[in-house]
Design an enzyme around this catalytic site. Structure first.
Site, PDB file in Angstrom:
ATOM      1  N   GLU A  41       0.814  -1.223   0.000  1.00 54.91           N
ATOM      2  CA  GLU A  41       0.000   0.000   0.000  1.00 54.91           C
ATOM      3  C   GLU A  41       0.843   1.266   0.000  1.00 54.91           C
ATOM      4  O   GLU A  41       0.310   2.375  -0.031  1.00 54.91           O
ATOM      5  CB  GLU A  41      -0.952  -0.007   1.201  1.00 54.91           C
ATOM      6  CG  GLU A  41      -1.969  -1.145   1.137  1.00 54.91           C
ATOM      7  CD  GLU A  41      -3.082  -1.048   2.170  1.00 54.91           C
ATOM      8  OE1 GLU A  41      -3.042  -0.151   3.038  1.00 54.91           O
ATOM      9  OE2 GLU A  41      -4.002  -1.892   2.108  1.00 54.91           O
ATOM     10  N   THR A 137      -0.110   0.975  10.701  1.00 57.27           N
ATOM     11  CA  THR A 137       0.033   0.703   9.268  1.00 57.27           C
ATOM     12  C   THR A 137       0.283   1.986   8.479  1.00 57.27           C
ATOM     13  O   THR A 137       0.657   1.937   7.319  1.00 57.27           O
ATOM     14  CB  THR A 137      -1.233   0.022   8.708  1.00 57.27           C
ATOM     15  OG1 THR A 137      -2.369   0.842   9.024  1.00 57.27           O
ATOM     16  CG2 THR A 137      -1.421  -1.363   9.294  1.00 57.27           C
ATOM     17  N   GLY A 153      -6.288  -0.009  15.400  1.00 59.34           N
ATOM     18  CA  GLY A 153      -6.726  -0.976  16.400  1.00 59.34           C
ATOM     19  C   GLY A 153      -8.152  -0.764  16.872  1.00 59.34           C
ATOM     20  O   GLY A 153      -8.600  -1.432  17.808  1.00 59.34           O
ATOM     21  N   THR A 211      -9.000   5.820  16.139  1.00 55.40           N
ATOM     22  CA  THR A 211      -7.574   5.755  15.822  1.00 55.40           C
ATOM     23  C   THR A 211      -7.240   6.589  14.579  1.00 55.40           C
ATOM     24  O   THR A 211      -8.018   6.677  13.639  1.00 55.40           O
ATOM     25  CB  THR A 211      -7.122   4.305  15.601  1.00 55.40           C
ATOM     26  OG1 THR A 211      -8.013   3.678  14.689  1.00 55.40           O
ATOM     27  CG2 THR A 211      -7.129   3.549  16.915  1.00 55.40           C
ATOM     28  N   ASP A 276     -18.194   1.894  10.787  1.00 49.55           N
ATOM     29  CA  ASP A 276     -16.767   1.948  10.422  1.00 49.55           C
ATOM     30  C   ASP A 276     -16.491   3.092   9.445  1.00 49.55           C
ATOM     31  O   ASP A 276     -15.619   2.990   8.586  1.00 49.55           O
ATOM     32  CB  ASP A 276     -16.306   0.599   9.823  1.00 49.55           C
ATOM     33  CG  ASP A 276     -14.791   0.477   9.763  1.00 49.55           C
ATOM     34  OD1 ASP A 276     -14.106   1.244  10.460  1.00 49.55           O
ATOM     35  OD2 ASP A 276     -14.297  -0.380   9.006  1.00 49.55           O
ATOM     36  N   LYS A 303     -14.841   7.561   3.956  1.00 52.88           N
ATOM     37  CA  LYS A 303     -15.618   6.354   3.647  1.00 52.88           C
ATOM     38  C   LYS A 303     -17.105   6.640   3.470  1.00 52.88           C
ATOM     39  O   LYS A 303     -17.775   5.973   2.690  1.00 52.88           O
ATOM     40  CB  LYS A 303     -15.453   5.337   4.784  1.00 52.88           C
ATOM     41  CG  LYS A 303     -14.145   4.569   4.790  1.00 52.88           C
ATOM     42  CD  LYS A 303     -14.230   3.525   5.898  1.00 52.88           C
ATOM     43  CE  LYS A 303     -12.961   2.721   6.052  1.00 52.88           C
ATOM     44  NZ  LYS A 303     -13.112   1.737   7.162  1.00 52.88           N
ATOM     45  N   HIS A 582     -10.139 -13.674   7.704  1.00 49.87           N
ATOM     46  CA  HIS A 582     -10.524 -14.840   6.907  1.00 49.87           C
ATOM     47  C   HIS A 582     -11.838 -14.655   6.156  1.00 49.87           C
ATOM     48  O   HIS A 582     -12.349 -15.608   5.568  1.00 49.87           O
ATOM     49  CB  HIS A 582     -10.583 -16.085   7.792  1.00 49.87           C
ATOM     50  CG  HIS A 582      -9.222 -16.534   8.243  1.00 49.87           C
ATOM     51  ND1 HIS A 582      -8.329 -17.149   7.398  1.00 49.87           N
ATOM     52  CD2 HIS A 582      -8.586 -16.418   9.433  1.00 49.87           C
ATOM     53  CE1 HIS A 582      -7.205 -17.414   8.062  1.00 49.87           C
ATOM     54  NE2 HIS A 582      -7.336 -16.977   9.290  1.00 49.87           N
TER      55      HIS A 582
HETATM   56 CA    CA Z   1     -12.001   0.639  11.044  1.00 51.04          CA
END
Ligand code: CA
Length: 648
Positions: A41, A137, A153, A211, A276, A303, A582
């Site tokens: 990224e 990240t 996190g 975060t 989110d 977002k 997953h």
């Molecule tokens: Ca998030």
């Protein structure tokens, strides 16, 4: 020399040697294989002819920018157990540079200064409490002798903050939390006292989230640093703030004094956020002509699907319009600056179909602003997701508190709808008129970050496994090259000895691949690479590996052997502990668990509870799951595998 090239993070280059008139002659100058199977990224830094790049697990490599020769490599040897804490792949989004040093922040929360000439560490400081589920990240940012770093996190119950360190020594200068802590401990500052009035219940016990995992911009003239704040933790507002409330400073853009970290202003994009909807996406600073005068603005396309233009001196909302189809709000009330929310999207235990989903209408993939065309170029996705409160959620155990799945019938209906309607495109957005100037549709969502140049060009990696250039003023495609990979990162450009180069990391992965990889099983990809192009470049990529090596072997799953109760319990535990890596409903992810080999089934408890595959990044879950719970997850996965095997 910074992730967005300049402090204003425009990702625009004044270089024009490669331009709309000659880009057809662009070819590969050199490439470097990257030894990973995870997402790439980062945008490299290019300083004095040297390319500094970072890959998963935070390995840093310096290359000769002209030839690709490796000058040095630094491995911070990040403990593999931190892989379990990263919601959306073990990626790194970049490096920072200041006066002969390169700065890398590690997945485990460490900030390290390297000697740019040798790659040897100069200082190293731990920026998080490793007893909590923090990861990093994002790229550090450097300005005025300070290195700023946030963390991630919020999917795992932490409290967000940013910290400024002395770039020379690593000494801490200031730290600013994004959400209030326990009032009984006293508030760190007046901003936390203000924020606490917008929370209810005992929010601090679950961390609160917020975060700062990606975007930071800096205005030296105003001496303000802008931080983009992430989502709440747990996701469902009821679980963290039982009596409701806006929950400041979640999903907000916050301006801080660059010297002291003192709060100056904020704008909250999504009050009482529970989907989110991070406001951590890139913030571009520019001067725009609006209403007959020059406005110093900050632009963000977070977002939640609205393109915001704020006055960056005061935080005043200038305008906000939808840049993608969404259903969570119908618009922004210009008088109050608040969204006109659709009441149906506040969810209980019955799944609700919401757009955008957690991947967002625009995520971390960088956008670019050209001061020549006055357009912002951004990768857009149309996404949908089912949200429901997880009935069995235990805040003491941490986690999302939100189930993406819910009841079987609703889950399948939502999944079918989301699969059928998800799309992606490259949008050229006019931020003054708040409307799209042109768009380039792509066959499905997943294309990469963007670079704009003075050559009237926009570069982007595409989900079609190509790297492409478009006219910045019209969107006409001028050049495209197959690159055996999906470059999700944003490209950069630089010159060495008077010759212009374009560089991009090409490596599919990250959040989209984690959660939705099953939708992309037709992608047959080579190893990730750093690709560098120039006019007349003649380098050739090696042939693709045989497809048979790429397609996961499907083997019939074991017969279902759990009780209905175990399978149901396993589904809840899977959603809380496993789905982020997953895949939702065990479809895809870093490893598709519907396709476990017989020996993996055999070793299931050793893997989950005893760390038998920790070297692959699958750390033990013995601290959060009992053997009976791990078995329940196994029963659920076997049931899922059989259901999909029968309908394959
Ligand atoms: Ca998030």
């Amino acid at each position: 020399m910074a992730p967005g090239r300049t402090y204003d993070e425009q990702r625009f280059s004044p270089l024009a040697q490669i331009n709309a008139g000659n880009v057809q002659r662009l070819g590969l100058a050199w490439y470097a294989d990257i030894n990973t199977e995870r997402g790439m990224e980062a945008s490299p830094l290019a300083i004095d002819g040297v390319l500094y790049n970072v890959q998963p697990w935070n390995l840093v490599t310096a290359y000769d920018g002209k030839t690709g020769k490796v000058l040095w490599t630094y491995d911070p040897e990040v403990p593999l157990r931190f892989g379990r804490l990263a919601c959306c792949d073990i990626v790194s989004r970049g490096l920072a540079a200041w006066k002969g040093k390169i700065y890398v922040a590690t997945l485990g929360g460490r900030l390290i200064a390297l000697d740019a000439a040798t790659g040897k560490p100069v200082w190293s400081v731990l920026t998080v409490d490793n007893s909590k589920s923090y990861t990093i990240t994002g790229a550090p940012r450097v300005f005025d002798g300070k290195v700023l770093i946030g963390n991630g996190g919020a999917e795992m119950g932490v409290r967000g903050y940013v910290t400024a360190y002395d770039a020379e020594t690593g000494r801490q200068i200031w730290r600013w939390h994004t959400v209030p802590g326990n009032p009984a401990d006293g508030f760190e500052n007046a901003a936390m006292e203000l924020a606490a009035k917008t929370w209810t219940g005992e929010w601090w016990t679950a961390g609160g989230g917020g975060t700062v995992w990606d975007s930071v911009s800096y205005d030296p003239a105003l001496n303000l640093v802008y931080v983009g704040v992430g989502n709440g933790s747990p996701w469902a507002r009821d679980w963290r703030s039982a009596g409701g409330g806006d929950n400041l400073f979640l999903a907000s853009i916050v301006a801080l004094d660059a010297d002291t970290g003192d709060y100056r202003w904020h704008y909250q994009t999504t009050p009482g956020e529970e989907w989110d909807y991070t406001a951590t996406q890139q913030m571009i600073l520019a001067d725009l002509q609006i209403g007959g005068r020059t406005r110093k603005v900050l632009m963000q396309a977070p977002k939640n699907g609205f393109f915001y233009v704020l006055d960056r001196e005061t935080g005043e909302l200038i305008s906000a319009e939808m840049f993608a189809p969404i259903n969570w709000a119908s618009g922004i009330d210009k008088a109050t600056g608040r969204p006109i929310e659709n009441p149906a999207v506040r969810y209980g235990t019955t799944p609700v179909l919401v757009s955008p989903g957690a991947g967002g209408a625009h995520n971390w993939n960088p956008m670019a602003y050209s001061p020549l065309t006055h357009l912002v170029y951004l990768p857009v996705t149309e996404t949908y997701m089912g949200y429901a409160k997880a009935e069995s959620f235990d805040p003491a155990k941490g986690g999302l508190g939100t189930s993406f799945t819910g009841f079987e019938a609703e889950r399948d209906a939502i999944t079918r709808y989301a699969d059928a309607h998800s799309r992606g495109w490259l949008s050229a957005w006019d931020p003054v008129r708040q409307r799209e100037a042109w768009r380039v549709p792509s066959p499905q969502k997943g294309s990469g970050g963007v670079l704009a140049t003075a050559g009237n060009l926009v570069f982007e990696g595409t989900i079609g496994q190509t790297f492409a250039a478009y006219r910045a003023d019209t969107g006409e495609k001028l050049w495209e090259m197959p690159v055996q990979q999906v470059p999700i990162a944003a490209p950069i450009t630089y010159t060495v000895d008077g010759e212009q180069y374009i560089a991009v990391n090409a490596g599919w992965g990250g959040g989209l691949a984690h959660v939705e990889r099953s939708a992309y099983t037709q992608l047959f990809l080579s190893k990730p690479r750093l690709l560098v192009f120039k006019l007349g470049g003649t380098a050739k990529l090696p042939p693709m590996p045989a497809a048979s090596m790429q397609v996961p072997e499907l083997s019939p799953p074991p017969a279902p052997n759990g009780t209905a109760e175990q399978v149901s319990r396993g589904e809840q535990l899977y959603a809380a502990n496993c789905a982020l890596c997953h895949g939702v409903a065990a479809r895809g992810g870093v490893k598709d668990l519907r396709h476990m080999a017989p020996e993996t089934h055999e070793a299931f408890l050793d893997i989950v509870l005893r760390g038998a595959r920790a070297r692959n990044g699958m750390a033990s879950f013995a601290d959060v799951l009992t053997p009976a719970e791990a078995e329940a997850i196994h029963h659920y996965l076997i049931a899922r595998a059989n259901a999909d095997w029968d309908s394959r």
